[in-house]
Design a protein around this motif. Structure first.
Motif, PDB file in Angstrom:
ATOM      1  N   GLY A 108       0.848  -1.192   0.000  1.00  0.00           N
ATOM      2  CA  GLY A 108       0.000   0.000   0.000  1.00  0.00           C
ATOM      3  C   GLY A 108       0.879   1.234   0.000  1.00  0.00           C
ATOM      4  O   GLY A 108       1.731   1.377  -0.864  1.00  0.00           O
ATOM      5  N   ILE A 109       0.670   2.108   1.000  1.00  0.00           N
ATOM      6  CA  ILE A 109       1.488   3.320   1.114  1.00  0.00           C
ATOM      7  C   ILE A 109       1.926   3.463   2.565  1.00  0.00           C
ATOM      8  O   ILE A 109       1.171   3.182   3.486  1.00  0.00           O
ATOM      9  CB  ILE A 109       0.680   4.569   0.688  1.00  0.00           C
ATOM     10  N   GLY A 110       3.125   3.937   2.742  1.00  0.00           N
ATOM     11  CA  GLY A 110       3.712   4.097   4.071  1.00  0.00           C
ATOM     12  C   GLY A 110       5.191   3.784   3.950  1.00  0.00           C
ATOM     13  O   GLY A 110       5.620   3.320   2.883  1.00  0.00           O
ATOM     14  N   CYS A 111       5.937   3.998   5.030  1.00  0.00           N
ATOM     15  CA  CYS A 111       7.360   3.654   4.961  1.00  0.00           C
ATOM     16  C   CYS A 111       7.513   2.197   4.550  1.00  0.00           C
ATOM     17  O   CYS A 111       8.247   1.850   3.640  1.00  0.00           O
ATOM     18  CB  CYS A 111       8.018   3.839   6.325  1.00  0.00           C
ATOM     19  N   SER A 112       6.776   1.334   5.270  1.00  0.00           N
ATOM     20  CA  SER A 112       6.903  -0.099   5.030  1.00  0.00           C
ATOM     21  C   SER A 112       6.565  -0.462   3.585  1.00  0.00           C
ATOM     22  O   SER A 112       7.165  -1.360   3.010  1.00  0.00           O
ATOM     23  CB  SER A 112       5.965  -0.844   5.974  1.00  0.00           C
ATOM     24  N   SER A 113       5.644   0.260   3.007  1.00  0.00           N
ATOM     25  CA  SER A 113       5.163  -0.101   1.673  1.00  0.00           C
ATOM     26  C   SER A 113       6.169   0.193   0.559  1.00  0.00           C
ATOM     27  O   SER A 113       5.938  -0.158  -0.597  1.00  0.00           O
ATOM     28  CB  SER A 113       3.825   0.578   1.391  1.00  0.00           C
ATOM     29  N   ILE A 167       2.372   3.756  14.829  1.00  0.00           N
ATOM     30  CA  ILE A 167       2.490   5.176  14.467  1.00  0.00           C
ATOM     31  C   ILE A 167       2.425   5.291  12.937  1.00  0.00           C
ATOM     32  O   ILE A 167       2.643   4.315  12.246  1.00  0.00           O
ATOM     33  CB  ILE A 167       3.850   5.766  14.982  1.00  0.00           C
ATOM     34  N   TYR A 168       2.072   6.478  12.444  1.00  0.00           N
ATOM     35  CA  TYR A 168       2.219   6.734  11.012  1.00  0.00           C
ATOM     36  C   TYR A 168       3.625   7.254  10.790  1.00  0.00           C
ATOM     37  O   TYR A 168       3.969   8.339  11.278  1.00  0.00           O
ATOM     38  CB  TYR A 168       1.242   7.817  10.536  1.00  0.00           C
ATOM     39  N   GLY A 169       4.437   6.494  10.084  1.00  0.00           N
ATOM     40  CA  GLY A 169       5.809   6.921   9.825  1.00  0.00           C
ATOM     41  C   GLY A 169       5.895   7.922   8.682  1.00  0.00           C
ATOM     42  O   GLY A 169       6.321   9.068   8.859  1.00  0.00           O
ATOM     43  N   LEU A 170       5.444   7.501   7.530  1.00  0.00           N
ATOM     44  CA  LEU A 170       5.674   8.301   6.325  1.00  0.00           C
ATOM     45  C   LEU A 170       5.105   9.723   6.416  1.00  0.00           C
ATOM     46  O   LEU A 170       5.681  10.659   5.883  1.00  0.00           O
ATOM     47  CB  LEU A 170       5.074   7.585   5.106  1.00  0.00           C
ATOM     48  N   THR A 171       3.965   9.863   7.099  1.00  0.00           N
ATOM     49  CA  THR A 171       3.390  11.208   7.209  1.00  0.00           C
ATOM     50  C   THR A 171       3.892  11.915   8.468  1.00  0.00           C
ATOM     51  O   THR A 171       3.314  12.897   8.909  1.00  0.00           O
ATOM     52  CB  THR A 171       1.847  11.152   7.191  1.00  0.00           C
ATOM     53  N   LYS A 172       4.932  11.349   9.045  1.00  0.00           N
ATOM     54  CA  LYS A 172       5.706  11.990  10.106  1.00  0.00           C
ATOM     55  C   LYS A 172       5.018  12.080  11.456  1.00  0.00           C
ATOM     56  O   LYS A 172       4.939  13.148  12.062  1.00  0.00           O
ATOM     57  CB  LYS A 172       6.189  13.369   9.656  1.00  0.00           C
ATOM     58  N   GLY A 185     -11.816   6.612  -8.297  1.00  0.00           N
ATOM     59  CA  GLY A 185     -10.938   7.626  -8.888  1.00  0.00           C
ATOM     60  C   GLY A 185      -9.471   7.450  -8.569  1.00  0.00           C
ATOM     61  O   GLY A 185      -8.623   7.469  -9.472  1.00  0.00           O
ATOM     62  N   GLU A 186      -9.138   7.250  -7.310  1.00  0.00           N
ATOM     63  CA  GLU A 186      -7.730   7.168  -6.940  1.00  0.00           C
ATOM     64  C   GLU A 186      -7.049   5.976  -7.619  1.00  0.00           C
ATOM     65  O   GLU A 186      -5.935   6.076  -8.129  1.00  0.00           O
ATOM     66  CB  GLU A 186      -7.588   7.059  -5.413  1.00  0.00           C
ATOM     67  N   ALA A 187      -7.776   4.850  -7.624  1.00  0.00           N
ATOM     68  CA  ALA A 187      -7.209   3.640  -8.220  1.00  0.00           C
ATOM     69  C   ALA A 187      -7.067   3.783  -9.735  1.00  0.00           C
ATOM     70  O   ALA A 187      -6.125   3.262 -10.336  1.00  0.00           O
ATOM     71  CB  ALA A 187      -8.085   2.438  -7.893  1.00  0.00           C
TER      72      ALA A 187
HETATM   73  C1  LIG Z   1      -5.503   8.325   0.092  1.00  0.00           C
HETATM   74  C2  LIG Z   1      -4.349   8.667   0.922  1.00  0.00           C
HETATM   75  N1  LIG Z   1      -4.548   9.226   2.133  1.00  0.00           N
HETATM   76  C3  LIG Z   1      -3.486   9.567   2.888  1.00  0.00           C
HETATM   77  C4  LIG Z   1      -2.226   9.346   2.455  1.00  0.00           C
HETATM   78  C5  LIG Z   1      -1.071   9.766   3.344  1.00  0.00           C
HETATM   79  N2  LIG Z   1      -0.392   8.657   4.010  1.00  0.00           N
HETATM   80  C6  LIG Z   1       0.656   8.062   3.468  1.00  0.00           C
HETATM   81  S1  LIG Z   1       1.318   6.857   4.439  1.00  0.00           S
HETATM   82  C7  LIG Z   1       0.188   7.159   5.650  1.00  0.00           C
HETATM   83  C8  LIG Z   1       0.228   6.403   6.942  1.00  0.00           C
HETATM   84  C9  LIG Z   1       1.089   5.224   6.898  1.00  0.00           C
HETATM   85  O1  LIG Z   1       1.179   4.664   8.145  1.00  0.00           O
HETATM   86  P1  LIG Z   1       1.557   3.158   8.356  1.00  0.00           P
HETATM   87  O2  LIG Z   1       0.677   2.317   7.512  1.00  0.00           O
HETATM   88  O3  LIG Z   1       1.537   2.892   9.802  1.00  0.00           O
HETATM   89  O4  LIG Z   1       2.981   3.003   7.686  1.00  0.00           O
HETATM   90  P2  LIG Z   1       4.437   3.402   8.166  1.00  0.00           P
HETATM   91  O5  LIG Z   1       4.776   4.632   7.384  1.00  0.00           O
HETATM   92  O6  LIG Z   1       4.393   3.636   9.613  1.00  0.00           O
HETATM   93  O7  LIG Z   1       5.260   2.243   7.744  1.00  0.00           O
HETATM   94  C10 LIG Z   1      -0.677   8.170   5.267  1.00  0.00           C
HETATM   95  C11 LIG Z   1      -1.764   8.674   6.126  1.00  0.00           C
HETATM   96  C12 LIG Z   1      -2.053   8.765   1.181  1.00  0.00           C
HETATM   97  N3  LIG Z   1      -0.862   8.512   0.652  1.00  0.00           N
HETATM   98  N4  LIG Z   1      -3.128   8.438   0.464  1.00  0.00           N
END
Ligand SMILES: Cc1ncc(C[n+]2csc(CCOP(=O)(O)OP(=O)(O)O)c2C)c(N)n1
Ligand code: SF4
Lengths: 336, 618
Positions: free
Chosen positions: A53-58, A128-133, B326-328
């Motif tokens: 997905g999205i995040g540091c781990s991703s 914690i949310y990493g990527l969004t600090k 949309g995002e996808a």
């Molecule tokens: C639709 C959407 N909403 C918000 C974000 C912002 N966003 C990116 S990563 C993240 C949180 C990630 O947290 P986590 O899954 O715990 O991953 P970590 O960075 O800690 O590995 C957010 C809110 C995004 N990229 N896309």
């Protein structure tokens, strides 16, 4: 998966991309554990797919020299489901964080577990949310001060394992982010399991939530605070291997072997393969000791197997072999 | 079986519009489908449109529980289900009340008098019985005690309870209409025999009642003559009647077979798109993988995963679902994978008018994503050509490695028309960009020089391991890149890739006139209404009015401006507040456009269009 044609080493799975996590982040440990586990699995490299997905781990898939897709926030389980249904021969891995899978992707997370499709999910839980600090996540503790909870978090947390088993996860394992050897073994176990396997890694984020798990993961206390369970073995822990779990009414209780007449025989034997999740849920919820290892591994029919059975049946009974057979069937008529 | 008597008087008609209405339990959809099926087999051209109540189980006899089915049959080309009806069959007061406005004055209404009870009249909010208060004096009303006649006809059939008996009264009505329009009952009796094989008493009952209705009409002096609609001149071939949503589903089946790929559908139910899912899940024997996901986002993302893994991947939805996707869709566009997104438009915004038609998702399809993210947008225009455009959407997606949005709408998706069956052998070739082997200097973003489509490397292929994702990527290697110039280059090349599709789509042409005073312009599902209105004004002598219709919206056909430049006025007609006109203006900023917009959740009516056209050329 095809039968293996090549012997790999961990280097074969490292991509040429520079790894950009913060120095000291547990994500490096997980990456290395995966690169070490894959050659042990007997899978051809071209059959391995990482979806995140999205995040540091991703960012993980970029660092693996395999097929991969860095998707959108929270949706990796759904993307991976599509990959696996399209080609069931692939070994498909989902990489996700606690924000990614418990918050925005909560819906996909529970449904992929419910369906029991043969995927492996690695959940990097750093609370914690990493990527969004540094905002609190759905696993952050009440009272935790973060960028978005300066006066303390007021939202009670999910326990990923509890949520997962509630959503009918058949395989759940947990491991500290600083125990690479066991982590490697669990990845291999997850891969072997037919169905969705979920492995939660208690991952330290050195920047925004440093030390959040040290109370159980620190080398000095680990043996006393963690119970690493193994199927068929008594649930004993402690530096002196003298602590264990017994069932007291409807509660798990920590006892000391040798005290109050307790012997090794009194200690509960772990049965990961039990269908009834009650005891697994109790193990997952326990605050002391923190239970790690394969907590649940119940063999069940997978989504693909159900699909295959239905499809085979339909194919057997159908008179349609080509689309033309369908188009020219039923109420058709001629115009001359 | 009943065949028509040769001694009866026939009035020959070119076309006729019939509407069957009743309570949702009265079987009006079946009655309508049977009549249209019989007429099609007889050789008429037809167009049909069902109109269901939006409540699943509306109270019996209530105004909002009325279910209707309209059929337009002709010996001439029929392009819409029509707006004003020649014959209304009303099984209850509520049906009469809600549909009377559509009947042409002087035309016929058949009612079941047994249903005009005090209770039903109250439920339909009638203050007095319309059959008695002269309020229908402008119509020819045929009053038939259908329920009692049905009971009478079935009094000797064993094994039927009261409910099953009254349930067949729709067949009495159908029998009457068959007689009036000189149709045989064969097709419907065949249908009973096939449908109820295990229940002979039901076959017997339905057949008896159908025949009873037919004979009743024949002997009834109230119906003075009967009508004949000769077969239409249609191209020779094998036909079937097809609903737009079925045609869409079948177009994808054909494309999968032709391309040699497996079909994957990821979808979440939503009206009026759901029937595409319902149709595709039936076809597991063709290897179709239809996945009902937990929501629209999982629908499209699972399809993206399947596309990554090498399937012909599609996702189907309606307006609110497209908003969620949309995002996808942006991701699919960024990773440049083939994907078809079907949006069966309905009235918006938000949940809007879920069971009504509209064309108001066009700008959402064009621009409803973050960043610069062009995709191909095409639209089908008739129930049967949903087949061709679904096929074409798949072809464009695979050949150009891009998401394609296919727009249809509730009107054509639920409507049906004859389809000259197309064999897959006769369909155009579908190529794909799959790379099966490593070659020197292979990179995931290597592009076909002509189409700019990137090559498609599928997991499982040795030595082509690679990572893609939503982050901007280097133009060659596909690795993440934040280099400013690279982002600009990639933005432009993704746009250029879509622009070049112009070379692979047909140019537009005009009908009725190539130059003149007025060009009527439409797109998508309004084709039938616009075409028949322009045709009509032409027949009235307005030969300076041309018509052109768009199925390709992004990119627009190459010759668009050239065609427009031959007319003094251009009138863009849409069922929205002017979205296609906006797109035309963005593309051709000097173009002056007139607009005719209707935003009522209803298709265009014939007279509103013809009046408007005539007024503009006066
Ligand atoms: C639709 C959407 N909403 C918000 C974000 C912002 N966003 C990116 S990563 C993240 C949180 C990630 O947290 P986590 O899954 O715990 O991953 P970590 O960075 O800690 O590995 C957010 C809110 C995004 N990229 N896309
Ligand atoms: S922010 Fe935290 S989770 Fe992200 S890379 Fe840095 S240490 Fe790791």
């Amino acid at each position: 998966m095809e039968t293996i044609t090549k012997k790999y080493t961990f280097k074969d799975f490292a991509s040429d991309q520079e790894v950009r996590w913060c120095p000291g982040c547990d994500d490096y440990v997980i990456l290395r554990a995966m690169q070490k586990a894959l050659p042990e699995m007997g899978i051809n490299k071209e059959d391995v797919v990482f979806i995140s997905g999205i995040g540091c781990s991703s960012r993980f898939p970029y660092y693996m020299d395999s097929y991969g897709m860095h998707g959108i926030h929270g949706r990796a389980p759904a993307i991976a489901t599509g990959v696996k249904l399209a080609n069931p021969k692939l070994s498909v891995w989902v990489i996700t964080g606690d924000g990614d899978s418990m918050a925005i992707g909560g819906n996909h997370f529970i449904h992929v577990l419910r369906r029991n499709i043969d995927l492996n999910i690695i959940l990097f839980n750093n609370e914690i949310y990493g990527l969004t600090k540094g905002q609190f996540s759905p696993t952050s503790l009440v009272g935790q001060k973060t960028k978005s909870s300066p006066y303390g978090n007021t939202q009670p947390p999910f326990s990923p394992g509890e949520l997962a088993i509630g959503a009918q996860a058949r395989f759940f394992a947990r491991i500290g982010g600083n125990t690479p050897k066991e982590m490697t073994e669990l990845f291999i176990e997850g891969q072997k399991f037919k169905g969705t396997s979920l492995i939660e890694v208690l991952q330290n984020c050195v920047i925004f939530n440093d030390g959040c798990f040290t109370q159980f993961t620190d080398k000095k206390v680990r043996e006393d605070k963690q119970l690493y369970v193994e199927h068929g073995k008594p649930m004993i822990f402690g530096k002196d291997r003298d602590k264990g779990l017994v069932l007291n009414g409807l509660k798990l209780e920590v006892v000391t072997i040798g005290e109050k007449g307790i012997t090794q025989e009194d200690i509960l034997v772990h049965n990961a393969k039990e269908q009834d999740p009650t005891l697994h849920q109790m193990l997952v919820r326990l605050e002391y000791p923190m239970v790690t290892g394969v907590i649940r591994s119940y063999d069940d029919v997978t989504l693909e197997e159900r699909e295959d059975a239905v499809t085979a049946e339909v194919k057997r009974n159908s008179k349609f072999h080509k689309t033309d057979d369908l188009f020219f069937s039923g109420d058709i008529y001629q115009v001359f | 079986m009943v065949t028509t008597q040769s001694n009866k008087q026939h009035e020959i008609l070119e076309a006729v519009i019939i509407r069957f209405v009743g309570d949702s339990g009265d079987g009006m959809q079946l009655t309508g489908t049977q009549f249209s099926g019989t007429s099609a087999m007889f050789g008429n051209d037809i167009a049909t449109f069902p109109n269901y109540p939006s409540e699943i189980r509306a109270p019996q006899g209530s105004l909002y529980g009325v279910s209707g089915f309209q059929v337009h049959i002709g010996s001439v080309e029929i392009s819409t289900p029509g707006d004003e009806v020649d014959l209304l069959v009303a099984m209850n007061p509520a049906g009469l009340k809600t549909n009377l406005h559509a009947v042409k004055p002087g035309h016929t209404i058949i009612v079941d008098t047994d249903a005009f009870t005090k209770k039903n009249l109250e439920k339909a909010q009638y203050e007095s019985n319309p059959l008695e208060d002269n309020s229908l004096e402008n119509y020819r009303v045929i009053e038939v005690a259908m329920t009692s006649l049905t009971k009478e006809a079935l009094k000797n059939v064993a094994g039927l309870d009261n409910k099953s008996i009254t349930r067949t009264k729709n067949m009495f009505a159908l029998g009457m209409v068959y007689w009036m329009y000189d149709r045989s009952t064969d097709h419907t009796i065949d249908f009973f025999n096939k449908k109820f094989t295990s229940r002979p008493e039901i076959i017997e009952a339905n057949t008896k009642v159908l025949n009873a209705g037919f004979y009743f009409a024949e002997t009834l002096e109230l119906i003075p003559n009967s009508y004949t609609i000769a077969p239409a001149k249609m191209p020779a071939g094998t036909y079937r009647i097809i609903m737009g949503n079925t045609a869409t589903a079948w177009g994808f089946l054909a494309a999968a077979e032709k391309s040699g790929l497996e079909l994957f559908l990821g979808s979440y139910p939503i009206t009026p798109a759901t029937d595409i899912l319902h149709e595709l899940v039936k076809h597991k024997h063709f290897g179709v993988k239809a996945f009902q996901a937990e929501d629209e986002i999982a629908g499209i993302t699972s399809a993206i995963g399947a596309a990554f893994a090498g399937d012909l991947a599609i996702t189907t939805t309606s307006g609110p679902g497209l908003a969620l996707k949309g995002e996808a869709l942006g991701l699919a566009m960024m990773v440049e994978l083939p994907l078809v997104v079907v949006n069966v438009q309905r009235g918006g915004p938000s949940t809007g008018l879920p069971t009504k038609t509209e064309q108001s998702d066009l700008l959402q399809a064009m621009y409803g994503r973050n960043g610069e993210s062009p995709v191909i947008v095409i639209a089908a225009s008739t129930p049967s050509n949903c087949f061709n455009f679904a096929y074409q959407a798949a072809k464009l997606a695979l050949e150009h490695m891009t998401p394609v949005i296919l727009l249809t709408d509730g009107y054509i998706a639920n409507g049906s028309s004859p389809w000259k069956i197309q064999s897959v052998n006769d369909m155009p070739e579908i190529k794909n960009n799959i790379v099966s082997k490593y070659y020197d200097n292979w990179h995931p973003y290597n592009r076909n020089e002509e189409t700019l489509a990137r090559n498609w490397a599928i997991p499982g292929t040795p030595k082509l391991e690679h990572r893609i994702g939503g982050l901007e990527k280097d133009k060659v290697t596909g690795n993440v890149s934040y280099v400013p110039e690279n982002h600009e280059f990639m933005t432009k090349i993704r746009a250029e890739k879509i622009k070049r599709v112009q070379d692979y789509i047909p140019e537009i042409s005009t009908e009725f006139a190539e130059e003149g005073d007025l060009l009527v312009v439409g797109w998508g599902g309004t084709y039938g209404s616009l075409h028949s209105a322009v045709k009509q004004v032409n027949e009235e002598g307005f030969t300076n009015i041309g018509f052109t219709h768009f199925n390709y919206i992004n990119p627009l056909p190459k010759n668009t401006l050239e065609v427009f430049s031959k007319f003094k006025k251009i009138l863009v007609c849409e069922l929205n507040n002017g979205q296609f006109a906006k797109i035309l203006k963005i593309n051709f900023n000097k173009l002056e456009l007139l607009q005719f917009n209707k935003i009522q959740g209803l298709p265009f009516g014939n007279s509103e269009l013809t009046e408007k056209f005539k007024q503009l050329v006066k």
